[in-house]
Motif scaffolding. Sequence first.
Motif, PDB file in Angstrom:
ATOM      1  N   ASP A   1       0.802  -1.231   0.000  1.00  0.00           N
ATOM      2  CA  ASP A   1       0.000   0.000   0.000  1.00  0.00           C
ATOM      3  C   ASP A   1       0.833   1.279   0.000  1.00  0.00           C
ATOM      4  O   ASP A   1       0.356   2.332  -0.448  1.00  0.00           O
ATOM      5  N   TYR A   2       2.066   1.211   0.544  1.00  0.00           N
ATOM      6  CA  TYR A   2       2.868   2.432   0.689  1.00  0.00           C
ATOM      7  C   TYR A   2       4.253   2.321   0.067  1.00  0.00           C
ATOM      8  O   TYR A   2       5.042   3.264   0.169  1.00  0.00           O
ATOM      9  N   GLY A   3       4.565   1.193  -0.521  1.00  0.00           N
ATOM     10  CA  GLY A   3       5.868   1.039  -1.159  1.00  0.00           C
ATOM     11  C   GLY A   3       7.026   0.905  -0.196  1.00  0.00           C
ATOM     12  O   GLY A   3       8.193   1.095  -0.577  1.00  0.00           O
ATOM     13  N   ILE A   4       6.762   0.583   1.077  1.00  0.00           N
ATOM     14  CA  ILE A   4       7.817   0.473   2.082  1.00  0.00           C
ATOM     15  C   ILE A   4       8.788  -0.646   1.701  1.00  0.00           C
ATOM     16  O   ILE A   4       8.389  -1.759   1.391  1.00  0.00           O
ATOM     17  N   ARG A   5      10.106  -0.326   1.787  1.00  0.00           N
ATOM     18  CA  ARG A   5      11.134  -1.289   1.391  1.00  0.00           C
ATOM     19  C   ARG A   5      12.043  -1.689   2.552  1.00  0.00           C
ATOM     20  O   ARG A   5      12.881  -2.579   2.401  1.00  0.00           O
ATOM     21  N   HIS A   6      11.890  -1.008   3.687  1.00  0.00           N
ATOM     22  CA  HIS A   6      12.718  -1.340   4.861  1.00  0.00           C
ATOM     23  C   HIS A   6      11.937  -0.946   6.108  1.00  0.00           C
ATOM     24  O   HIS A   6      11.293   0.106   6.134  1.00  0.00           O
ATOM     25  N   VAL A   7      11.990  -1.784   7.151  1.00  0.00           N
ATOM     26  CA  VAL A   7      11.317  -1.469   8.409  1.00  0.00           C
ATOM     27  C   VAL A   7      12.286  -1.641   9.576  1.00  0.00           C
ATOM     28  O   VAL A   7      13.242  -2.417   9.496  1.00  0.00           O
ATOM     29  N   PHE A   8      12.006  -0.902  10.630  1.00  0.00           N
ATOM     30  CA  PHE A   8      12.762  -1.015  11.880  1.00  0.00           C
ATOM     31  C   PHE A   8      11.818  -1.530  12.944  1.00  0.00           C
ATOM     32  O   PHE A   8      10.823  -0.885  13.270  1.00  0.00           O
ATOM     33  N   PHE A   9      12.106  -2.719  13.475  1.00  0.00           N
ATOM     34  CA  PHE A   9      11.321  -3.245  14.594  1.00  0.00           C
ATOM     35  C   PHE A   9      11.776  -2.523  15.860  1.00  0.00           C
ATOM     36  O   PHE A   9      12.859  -2.777  16.385  1.00  0.00           O
ATOM     37  N   TYR A  10      10.904  -1.621  16.326  1.00  0.00           N
ATOM     38  CA  TYR A  10      11.248  -0.755  17.451  1.00  0.00           C
ATOM     39  C   TYR A  10      10.949  -1.421  18.798  1.00  0.00           C
ATOM     40  O   TYR A  10      10.938  -0.764  19.823  1.00  0.00           O
ATOM     41  N   ASP A  11      10.721  -2.715  18.787  1.00  0.00           N
ATOM     42  CA  ASP A  11      10.493  -3.458  20.020  1.00  0.00           C
ATOM     43  C   ASP A  11      11.735  -3.382  20.913  1.00  0.00           C
ATOM     44  O   ASP A  11      12.870  -3.444  20.427  1.00  0.00           O
ATOM     45  N   ASP A  12      11.524  -3.319  22.226  1.00  0.00           N
ATOM     46  CA  ASP A  12      12.641  -3.397  23.154  1.00  0.00           C
ATOM     47  C   ASP A  12      13.346  -4.743  23.037  1.00  0.00           C
ATOM     48  O   ASP A  12      14.561  -4.834  23.214  1.00  0.00           O
ATOM     49  N   LEU A  13      12.572  -5.791  22.773  1.00  0.00           N
ATOM     50  CA  LEU A  13      13.113  -7.156  22.801  1.00  0.00           C
ATOM     51  C   LEU A  13      12.599  -7.967  21.615  1.00  0.00           C
ATOM     52  O   LEU A  13      11.898  -8.968  21.796  1.00  0.00           O
ATOM     53  N   PHE A  14      12.957  -7.578  20.422  1.00  0.00           N
ATOM     54  CA  PHE A  14      12.469  -8.297  19.250  1.00  0.00           C
ATOM     55  C   PHE A  14      12.876  -9.772  19.279  1.00  0.00           C
ATOM     56  O   PHE A  14      12.126 -10.645  18.850  1.00  0.00           O
ATOM     57  N   THR A  15      14.059 -10.066  19.799  1.00  0.00           N
ATOM     58  CA  THR A  15      14.581 -11.436  19.760  1.00  0.00           C
ATOM     59  C   THR A  15      14.304 -12.233  21.026  1.00  0.00           C
ATOM     60  O   THR A  15      14.849 -13.321  21.209  1.00  0.00           O
ATOM     61  N   PHE A  16      13.455 -11.726  21.914  1.00  0.00           N
ATOM     62  CA  PHE A  16      13.258 -12.372  23.218  1.00  0.00           C
ATOM     63  C   PHE A  16      12.680 -13.777  23.082  1.00  0.00           C
ATOM     64  O   PHE A  16      13.139 -14.720  23.731  1.00  0.00           O
ATOM     65  N   ASP A  17      11.657 -13.944  22.251  1.00  0.00           N
ATOM     66  CA  ASP A  17      11.034 -15.250  22.056  1.00  0.00           C
ATOM     67  C   ASP A  17      11.643 -15.886  20.803  1.00  0.00           C
ATOM     68  O   ASP A  17      11.315 -15.523  19.677  1.00  0.00           O
ATOM     69  N   ARG A  18      12.522 -16.840  21.026  1.00  0.00           N
ATOM     70  CA  ARG A  18      13.297 -17.408  19.925  1.00  0.00           C
ATOM     71  C   ARG A  18      12.412 -18.109  18.889  1.00  0.00           C
ATOM     72  O   ARG A  18      12.647 -18.007  17.686  1.00  0.00           O
ATOM     73  N   LYS A  19      11.390 -18.852  19.359  1.00  0.00           N
ATOM     74  CA  LYS A  19      10.507 -19.551  18.427  1.00  0.00           C
ATOM     75  C   LYS A  19       9.794 -18.569  17.502  1.00  0.00           C
ATOM     76  O   LYS A  19       9.623 -18.835  16.310  1.00  0.00           O
ATOM     77  N   ARG A  20       9.372 -17.443  18.056  1.00  0.00           N
ATOM     78  CA  ARG A  20       8.694 -16.426  17.255  1.00  0.00           C
ATOM     79  C   ARG A  20       9.621 -15.887  16.176  1.00  0.00           C
ATOM     80  O   ARG A  20       9.243 -15.757  15.009  1.00  0.00           O
ATOM     81  N   VAL A  21      10.858 -15.570  16.571  1.00  0.00           N
ATOM     82  CA  VAL A  21      11.814 -15.019  15.616  1.00  0.00           C
ATOM     83  C   VAL A  21      12.115 -16.038  14.517  1.00  0.00           C
ATOM     84  O   VAL A  21      12.158 -15.701  13.330  1.00  0.00           O
TER      85      VAL A  21
END
Length: 472
Positions: free
Chosen positions: A244-264
């Motif tokens: 919808d917006y042509g976005i080509r790069h995102v920043f996951f601004y989560d404090d702990l994006f990698t906290f749950d290994r299975k999710r990642v």
Amino acid sequence: MKVLFIHPHGSNWLGSQKDISSVFNLMPPLGMMSIAAVLEQNGIEVELIDCYGTIVTPEELVKQILHNPPDVIGFSCTTSSFLQGNHIATLIKERRPEIITVFGGAHACTIGAPLLDSFPDIDYLVIGEGEQTMLELVQSGFRNVEAIAGAACRINGTGTLTAPRDLIRNLDELPFPAYHLLPNFPKRYNLPLFSYPTAPNTSIISSRGCPYSCSYCDRSVFSSGFRFNSPEYIIEHIAMLNRDYGIRHVFFYDDLFTFDRKRVARFCELKEQKALKVTYNCIARLEHVDGELLGLLKRSGCWQVNFGIESGDPEVLKQHRKFFGLDQVGMKLKMVKDAGMRVKGLFMVGLPGEDEAAIRRTIDYALSLPLDEINVTKFTPFPGAPIYKTIREHGEFEEKWELMNCLNFVFIPSGMTKEQLESLYDEFIRRFYHRRHINLGYAKMLWKSPHSFITFLRNLPEILAFALKQKW
């Protein structure tokens, strides 16, 4: 009922200069946009004004608002933007007192009901996550507010909290943030310069809460638990932004994006399967990093990993966060570099317990690490942080809300002066970036991040003026 959301800007920390921070790093107000999306989903007319994206004086803003007035105005404020938000509310009330004003965001959540006793032009507060609370307030027509959980209202003239609101357990039930309400999205919004390979780009928050208890972190909005969107939801979110917006790069601004290994791992697997042509950055804790995880991140398009290192003095670190051996940090960061991703280190200057020697240890330590870039903030004791309760035992604290934005030294550790801190801060930036290999790294950004270079050159006069003012 028509609802207008406002994201106030706050004071300009550069004084009379152009605020280049919002030129080179402007992310959409995702929390407010999530609430707006929930209201729209329930048939409520919503508008949104982000004062960072549309620079306007409070007086001009009020004139614009009253041209087609809403029934309700919701303000989302940090500590530094709260007073400007209140000023706008006062101007509104002077002209149209029947318009309902509701404040939420970090500052309202940390101070709570006493704000209503001191600021009469604020009618209600939303405490904690705002989606369901704001929806119920609007749907009720602001009647019997004392029966709606997660709010604050006046009872017999006194600010009073209602019952606590339960946290949203399944974040996948929420619609995607209302990006369409930002008139200049994504053109006006941009991640930090040289921290992305392509544009347009934007930020995403895919989790809420943090189980750690660092002394300087405010957890008043999302609490201390950890909840997250499913990998499937995240992939749909990215796909929508790309489509919808042509976005080509995102920043996951989560404090702990990698906290749950299975999710990642599942997210990385799905992203590879879908062949989404969108790269990303994330924030990780050093404890979570190993070769297998880094391989997953790289293969799924991760471009840069940010780490909160904060200090290079072990005694200072032990006072403020879970301690991770400094001798292991360099090894972990080198693993990220070897996996083919950039590394950014996040540091603070002016923490309680620091002296000049401790700060110099941090500077020397940062220069010894395999970092591509750094972000150095000026420690700020926010009202919702654990350290706030005892902050005056550790030094001088000038509690001026409008300056509490991590860009001003409002706290001076015992035995130090503000002039010392400013000098050490400038030295930190200067010594890190005035190195040949760092400059060569930025030269490579001509082809690794061409949009950054174009933006940099377009705003070069403001950059040079700022650098001269800071003596960098």
